[in-house]
Design a protein around this motif. Structure first.
Motif, mmCIF file in Angstrom:
data_model
loop_
_atom_site.group_PDB
_atom_site.id
_atom_site.type_symbol
_atom_site.label_atom_id
_atom_site.label_comp_id
_atom_site.label_asym_id
_atom_site.label_seq_id
_atom_site.Cartn_x
_atom_site.Cartn_y
_atom_site.Cartn_z
ATOM 1 N N ARG A 26 0.805 -1.153 -0.005
ATOM 2 C CA ARG A 26 -0.048 0.055 -0.043
ATOM 3 C C ARG A 26 0.742 1.228 -0.140
ATOM 4 O O ARG A 26 0.555 2.120 -0.601
ATOM 5 N N TYR A 143 -14.733 -8.268 -2.208
ATOM 6 C CA TYR A 143 -14.261 -8.505 -0.963
ATOM 7 C C TYR A 143 -15.241 -9.087 0.125
ATOM 8 O O TYR A 143 -16.417 -8.386 0.212
ATOM 9 N N GLY A 146 -13.057 -8.427 4.307
ATOM 10 C CA GLY A 146 -11.714 -7.908 4.240
ATOM 11 C C GLY A 146 -10.727 -8.573 3.302
ATOM 12 O O GLY A 146 -9.760 -8.082 3.136
ATOM 13 N N THR A 176 -5.863 -8.140 0.950
ATOM 14 C CA THR A 176 -6.902 -7.860 2.523
ATOM 15 C C THR A 176 -6.820 -6.493 2.479
ATOM 16 O O THR A 176 -5.882 -5.614 2.167
ATOM 17 N N LEU A 177 -7.946 -6.075 2.939
ATOM 18 C CA LEU A 177 -8.217 -4.632 3.273
ATOM 19 C C LEU A 177 -7.596 -4.077 4.348
ATOM 20 O O LEU A 177 -7.625 -4.837 5.494
ATOM 21 N N ALA A 178 -7.373 -2.845 4.652
ATOM 22 C CA ALA A 178 -6.958 -2.143 5.828
ATOM 23 C C ALA A 178 -7.953 -1.601 6.439
ATOM 24 O O ALA A 178 -9.093 -1.398 6.207
ATOM 25 N N GLY A 179 -7.608 -1.134 7.752
ATOM 26 C CA GLY A 179 -8.437 -0.616 8.729
ATOM 27 C C GLY A 179 -9.811 -1.156 8.790
ATOM 28 O O GLY A 179 -9.821 -2.529 8.802
ATOM 29 N N SER A 180 -10.873 -0.336 9.017
ATOM 30 C CA SER A 180 -12.272 -1.123 9.379
ATOM 31 C C SER A 180 -12.962 -1.281 7.908
ATOM 32 O O SER A 180 -12.942 -0.311 7.264
ATOM 33 N N PHE A 181 -13.598 -2.496 7.761
ATOM 34 C CA PHE A 181 -14.341 -2.475 6.363
ATOM 35 C C PHE A 181 -15.431 -3.209 6.567
ATOM 36 O O PHE A 181 -15.993 -3.804 7.487
ATOM 37 N N TYR A 247 -22.826 -4.092 -1.938
ATOM 38 C CA TYR A 247 -22.267 -3.328 -0.576
ATOM 39 C C TYR A 247 -23.168 -4.019 0.603
ATOM 40 O O TYR A 247 -24.166 -3.818 0.671
ATOM 41 N N LEU A 261 -14.063 5.821 1.771
ATOM 42 C CA LEU A 261 -14.030 4.292 2.210
ATOM 43 C C LEU A 261 -12.704 3.636 1.280
ATOM 44 O O LEU A 261 -12.217 2.925 2.025
ATOM 45 N N THR A 265 -9.626 1.839 3.307
ATOM 46 C CA THR A 265 -9.153 0.308 3.357
ATOM 47 C C THR A 265 -8.199 -0.193 2.135
ATOM 48 O O THR A 265 -7.826 -1.210 2.373
#
Length: 753
Positions: A26, A143, A146, A176-181, A247, A261, A265
């Motif tokens: 990232r 996704y 995440g 894989t997503l970062a933070g809250s997702f 979503y 968002l 992420t």
């Protein structure tokens, strides 16, 4: 000993490494702010690889190590989109004519789109976003919790190809997503090749003797169709998100919240994004995008306009093919003024002499342009282009530089009109051989079939993927083979030995560069495979004038082998009918340009006219069972018969006999009514393909042809079916007007039983 107890458990370390590598991805691809060197990244990567190999029980398909590609697939699986993946309607920047038009506005179609938004929402100010339209391949990334669940192409908008294994190799795509997702996030975006990476890749391919790609978009589309992810991993693909699909998470009231968002992420997104709340703001934002897009480093051809509020989008709704709340504004090519310093003449594979403008370098549409096509002498004379002129240049389709017009006010008083024949001194600039212009054609040609320039381009054509697919023989290798005296014609390739090829010098005498044993072996093996290629591939490979892919297919349908094409009574009859038609017009007693001298002459000419008419009618009856398509019409027939009657054509037949190469047709079915429909169920049927289908258009074309169909590029009364995917409005509309049946892929499957 204490150090051993301090080491984390394998599972813990594997998770740490995966998280750290994703973070560095990232930082590198999204933030352009790397914290570690490539060597340090590689060290972490190798440590993870070793741990995963030692502990397969902790395998994860979204591990960063999967980016190197997995095992090849046998075919792509189909996946149904969670939310239909619609296209966006185009609106175009209009081009002014040479004559001034009162009230002309280039952005008229865009203005009409915004006025429809105002009318449908019932107010003057409608907030919209404006962003560059990326010239890439549309994809959907899904996704779940995440993690990347799967990736798919647009396909027909409802169903696409599952290209997850290929997309995992793209480092810009987070696995894989970062933070809250949210628990479910489907993003739509474009996969593309950055301009510099594309140029570097093409340079490497050419140096290795591989065919180069025409443009980044074609290269991207072709890459994503590869069944071997390891091959995809070696291509410089990138990704930017621009839309939301399915979503399940906190409400996203506006496009800006969706962008926030994506940023949170770690999903890279399209930029720059402008916001406009009035028509004037919108026009200004679009003009700024047009200026800024050339600094982005990847292909763009317009600006996408979307209503900002998602509630208002729902209110505006959709047509059957596209949302009413969005439009893609397509820009005209950027134009720049520069000096035409000289005109050089290139010799093509069929001997055509093509004039090329040598320009004072100028920056156009993101790159520096120093050369531009002038097409032919007639085009030069039509535009009155002269040496030393100040000209306007643009990139046609944002790719090929071309001279648009001359600024005559800046012309030197003593400049003279251009004559190609005088410019080259009446001789071929490559071989010094004779040049000629055939009656009815605008191009000059070199008539020496052993001209080195033609040999180079013919070898390249002969070896291309759509021809005989001789891997390793690209432009650089073709040049070296001709320059070193090893090949005068493409068929000389089959006389080459591995040692000759291995020692081939691709460089200069001062700085030699050997082709090498490995590359030589590849070429020799490809030449052996080429001997078994079907007749249509061989016909296309020969570079016969007017004989492209479609004509080659039609010729192979009509003839069992190459010798039959060379002595074809069918093609001779087509050519004869054309000649008789011309003669009939001349001898007609109603010919106003050459009227009969008297009644006796009138009667004699009427008799000739009637005899020719009878011959033409009889010839047409003889040809009727063959159901000839326009691809084997008069122009092709005359070109093919002329080629095989020439020294070059005779040489081909003799040489093929010497080499014991006898290409046979793979789709031989000359009389559709008598064809075996069990193997070729679509024989005699003409298809036109339009819109977005579940497979690439070239693949679908090949598939239909493998079933015996003829695939045409335009709809006519002779078209049997239009195979339509999502989009394809103009061809669909024309088919409906002509009463041609429009079918989808399910209908095609039913048709094939």
């Amino acid at each position: 000993m204490d150090d051993l107890f301090d080491q984390p458990a394998p599972e813990t370390r594997i998770l740490e490494l995966r998280t750290e590598l994703e973070r560095h991805n990232r930082l590198y691809y999204l933030d352009a702010a790397p914290e570690i060197s490539d060597a340090e990244y590689d060290k972490l990567f190798r440590e993870l690889e070793a741990l995963e190999a030692k502990h397969p029980e902790f395998d994860d398909e979204n591990s960063p190590t999967r980016r190197v590609g997995g095992a090849p697939l046998e075919s792509f699986q189909q996946v149904r989109h969670l939310v239909p993946m619609l296209s966006i309607d185009d609106v175009f920047e209009l081009k002014p004519t040479d004559e001034p038009q009162e009230g002309f506005v280039a952005e008229a179609e865009l203005i009409d789109f915004y006025k429809r938004l105002q009318k449908n929402l019932g107010r003057e100010h409608v907030a919209v976003t404006v962003e560059p339209k990326i010239d890439g391949v549309a994809v959907s990334l899904v996704y779940r919790d995440g993690k990347l669940a799967y990736a798919a192409t647009r396909g027909d908008g409802t169903t696409g190809d599952d290209i997850t294994n290929n997309v995992r190799t793209i480092r810009a795509v987070p696995l894989t997503l970062a933070g809250s997702f949210p628990s479910l996030l489907e993003v739509r975006g474009e996969i593309f090749m950055p301009n510099e990476a594309f140029a570097a890749m093409n340079a490497e391919r050419d140096e290795a003797g591989l065919p180069t790609f025409v443009n980044p978009r074609n290269a991207t589309a072709g890459t994503l169709k590869q069944l071997d992810p390891k091959m995809v991993a070696n291509r410089p693909l990138a990704f930017l998100a621009h839309g939301l699909g399915a979503y399940d998470g906190p409400e996203l009231a506006t496009e800006q919240e969706f962008h926030a968002l994506l940023d949170a992420t770690g999903i890279p997104r399209n930029h720059p994004i402008k916001t406009a709340e009035t028509l004037e703001n919108l026009l200004d934002a679009v003009r700024r995008i047009d200026t800024e897009r050339h600094d982005l480093g990847y292909g763009t051809d317009g600006a996408v306009v979307k209503v900002l509020s998602r509630a208002e989008r729902e209110k505006l709704g959709y047509t059957s093919r596209a949302p009413r709340w969005a439009a893609a504004y397509k820009f005209l090519p950027e134009q720049k003024e520069t000096l035409l310093k000289d005109i050089t003449v290139q010799v093509g594979r069929t001997g055509v002499l093509t004039p090329v403008a040598e320009l004072e370098p100028v920056f156009v549409s993101g790159t520096t342009v120093s050369r531009a096509t002038l097409h032919n002498e007639e085009e030069i004379q039509r535009k009155d282009i002269r040496l030393g002129d100040t000209v306007i240049v643009e990139k046609a389709g944002e790719i090929i530089p071309a001279v648009v017009r001359v600024i005559t006010e800046k012309r030197s008083p003593g400049s003279k009109p251009f004559s190609l024949l005088d410019h080259i001194g009446g001789k071929c600039p490559s071989c010094g051989g004779p040049v000629a212009k055939e009656e009815g054609f605008v191009a000059w040609r070199c008539s020496n079939f052993e001209c080195p320039a033609q040999a180079r381009s013919k070898i390249k054509q002969f070896s291309s993927r759509k021809a005989l697919d001789i891997e390793g023989v690209g432009e650089t290798v073709a040049d070296a083979l001709v320059n070193r005296g090893l090949c005068r014609t493409p068929l000389d390739l089959f006389a080459l030995e591995a040692e000759q090829l291995a020692n081939l010098n691709l460089g200069t005498d001062e700085e030699p560069r050997r082709f090498g044993e490995k590359n030589a072996t590849k070429v020799i093996e490809a030449l052996e495979r080429a001997k078994e290629k079907p007749l249509d591939r061989w016909l296309y490979a020969m570079g016969i004038r007017q004989v492209g892919e479609s004509a080659s297919k039609e010729l192979a349908r009509l003839h069992p082998d190459l010798v039959a094409v060379a002595s074809s009574p069918i093609l001779q009859k087509v050519a004869d009918i054309s000649r008789w038609e011309s003669e009939r017009k001349i001898v007609s007693p109603k010919n106003k340009e050459l009227p009969p001298a008297d009644d006796e002459d009138k009667q004699a000419r009427q008799k000739q006219h009637d005899e020719l008419k009878a011959r033409i009618d009889e010839g047409a009856r003889e040809l009727a069972p063959y159901r000839l398509s326009p691809d084997a019409g008069t122009v092709v027939a005359e070109s093919v018969t002329s080629f095989f009657a020439s020294e070059a054509g005779k040489h081909v037949i003799e040489k093929m006999e010497e080499l014991a190469i006898h290409p046979a047709s793979g789709n031989y079915a000359p009389k559709p009514a008598e064809a075996d429909l069990s193997s070729l169920p679509l024989t005699g049927k003409t298809f036109v393909i339009t819109g977005t289908l579940s497979m690439d258009r070239d693949e679908m074309k090949s598939y239909l042809e493998s079933k015996g169909a003829k695939v045409s590029g335009s709809v006519s009364a002779k078209t049997d079916y239009v195979l339509a995917g999502e989009g394809g409005g103009s061809k669909r509309d024309k088919a409906e007007k002509l009463g041609v049946k429009v079918i989808g892929e399910e209908d095609l499957a039913a048709l094939l039983g």
